[in-house]
Scaffold this motif. Structure first.
Motif, PDB file in Angstrom:
ATOM      1  N   LEU A  10      -1.498  14.890  -9.298  1.00  0.00           N
ATOM      2  CA  LEU A  10      -2.180  13.980  -8.390  1.00  0.00           C
ATOM      3  C   LEU A  10      -1.230  13.498  -7.289  1.00  0.00           C
ATOM      4  O   LEU A  10      -1.590  13.466  -6.117  1.00  0.00           O
ATOM      5  CB  LEU A  10      -2.741  12.789  -9.179  1.00  0.00           C
ATOM      6  N   GLN A  52      -6.332  12.567  -3.069  1.00  0.00           N
ATOM      7  CA  GLN A  52      -6.208  12.080  -4.445  1.00  0.00           C
ATOM      8  C   GLN A  52      -7.525  11.504  -4.946  1.00  0.00           C
ATOM      9  O   GLN A  52      -7.948  11.780  -6.066  1.00  0.00           O
ATOM     10  CB  GLN A  52      -5.090  11.043  -4.537  1.00  0.00           C
ATOM     11  N   LYS A  53      -8.185  10.700  -4.131  1.00  0.00           N
ATOM     12  CA  LYS A  53      -9.471  10.120  -4.521  1.00  0.00           C
ATOM     13  C   LYS A  53     -10.511  11.221  -4.695  1.00  0.00           C
ATOM     14  O   LYS A  53     -11.348  11.166  -5.587  1.00  0.00           O
ATOM     15  CB  LYS A  53      -9.950   9.108  -3.473  1.00  0.00           C
ATOM     16  N   LEU A  65      -9.942  12.944  -8.034  1.00  0.00           N
ATOM     17  CA  LEU A  65     -10.396  12.082  -9.127  1.00  0.00           C
ATOM     18  C   LEU A  65     -11.915  12.016  -9.171  1.00  0.00           C
ATOM     19  O   LEU A  65     -12.526  12.089 -10.239  1.00  0.00           O
ATOM     20  CB  LEU A  65      -9.800  10.673  -8.950  1.00  0.00           C
ATOM     21  N   LEU A 111     -14.014   4.690  -7.825  1.00  0.00           N
ATOM     22  CA  LEU A 111     -12.942   5.251  -6.993  1.00  0.00           C
ATOM     23  C   LEU A 111     -12.206   4.179  -6.194  1.00  0.00           C
ATOM     24  O   LEU A 111     -11.136   4.435  -5.659  1.00  0.00           O
ATOM     25  CB  LEU A 111     -13.499   6.319  -6.038  1.00  0.00           C
ATOM     26  N   ASP A 130      -7.475   1.535  -8.843  1.00  0.00           N
ATOM     27  CA  ASP A 130      -6.192   2.233  -8.757  1.00  0.00           C
ATOM     28  C   ASP A 130      -6.272   3.627  -9.367  1.00  0.00           C
ATOM     29  O   ASP A 130      -6.925   3.810 -10.398  1.00  0.00           O
ATOM     30  CB  ASP A 130      -5.114   1.461  -9.535  1.00  0.00           C
ATOM     31  N   ASN A 131      -5.555   4.562  -8.751  1.00  0.00           N
ATOM     32  CA  ASN A 131      -5.538   5.927  -9.274  1.00  0.00           C
ATOM     33  C   ASN A 131      -5.010   5.997 -10.702  1.00  0.00           C
ATOM     34  O   ASN A 131      -5.466   6.817 -11.498  1.00  0.00           O
ATOM     35  CB  ASN A 131      -4.690   6.826  -8.366  1.00  0.00           C
ATOM     36  N   THR A 132      -4.049   5.136 -11.020  1.00  0.00           N
ATOM     37  CA  THR A 132      -3.495   5.114 -12.383  1.00  0.00           C
ATOM     38  C   THR A 132      -4.584   4.803 -13.397  1.00  0.00           C
ATOM     39  O   THR A 132      -4.675   5.429 -14.447  1.00  0.00           O
ATOM     40  CB  THR A 132      -2.410   4.027 -12.479  1.00  0.00           C
ATOM     41  N   LEU A 175      -7.777   5.243 -12.936  1.00  0.00           N
ATOM     42  CA  LEU A 175      -8.754   6.332 -12.926  1.00  0.00           C
ATOM     43  C   LEU A 175      -8.276   7.500 -13.785  1.00  0.00           C
ATOM     44  O   LEU A 175      -9.062   8.102 -14.521  1.00  0.00           O
ATOM     45  CB  LEU A 175      -9.000   6.795 -11.481  1.00  0.00           C
TER      46      LEU A 175
END
Lengths: 22, 78
Positions: B9, B17-18, B21, B45, B48-50, B52
């Motif tokens: 990612l 990145q989004k 995900l 979405l 936070d990516n973490t 997700l």
């Protein structure tokens, strides 16, 4: 008032434009 | 499709990145809520990516967040 367009919709295969600040 | 991990990612551009995900989350959410999957995925979405990534690995976390998102969505639409 609430934003009637919220939440932004995710569609597979379509570039995500939900976030304004990235 | 190979699993998405933090390293993979992080090597993608921020905008992508989004997208990555979302493409993984959407089918999982769609299995439970076919009609609201797009909206729910869109809401999740914004986290936070973490978080997700954690949700992709943990069905319990995903379900909890999906339930939360539905409650917020219904309150918003009411």
């Amino acid at each position: 008032g609430n934003n009637i367009n919220w939440p932004p919709e995710f569609c597979p295969g379509v570039p995500w434009k939900g976030l304004q600040n990235i | 499709q190979e699993p998405l991990d933090a390293t993979m990612l992080a090597s993608a551009p921020l905008m992508d990145q989004k997208q990555l995900l979302g493409e993984r989350l959407y089918p999982l959410i769609q299995a439970y809520h076919p009609n609201l999957a797009g909206k729910i995925t869109g809401m999740l979405l914004e986290m936070d990516n973490t978080e997700l990534l954690h949700m992709l690995e943990s069905p319990e976390s995903l379900h909890a967040k999906v339930d939360e998102a539905i409650a917020v969505l219904k309150a918003h639409q009411a």
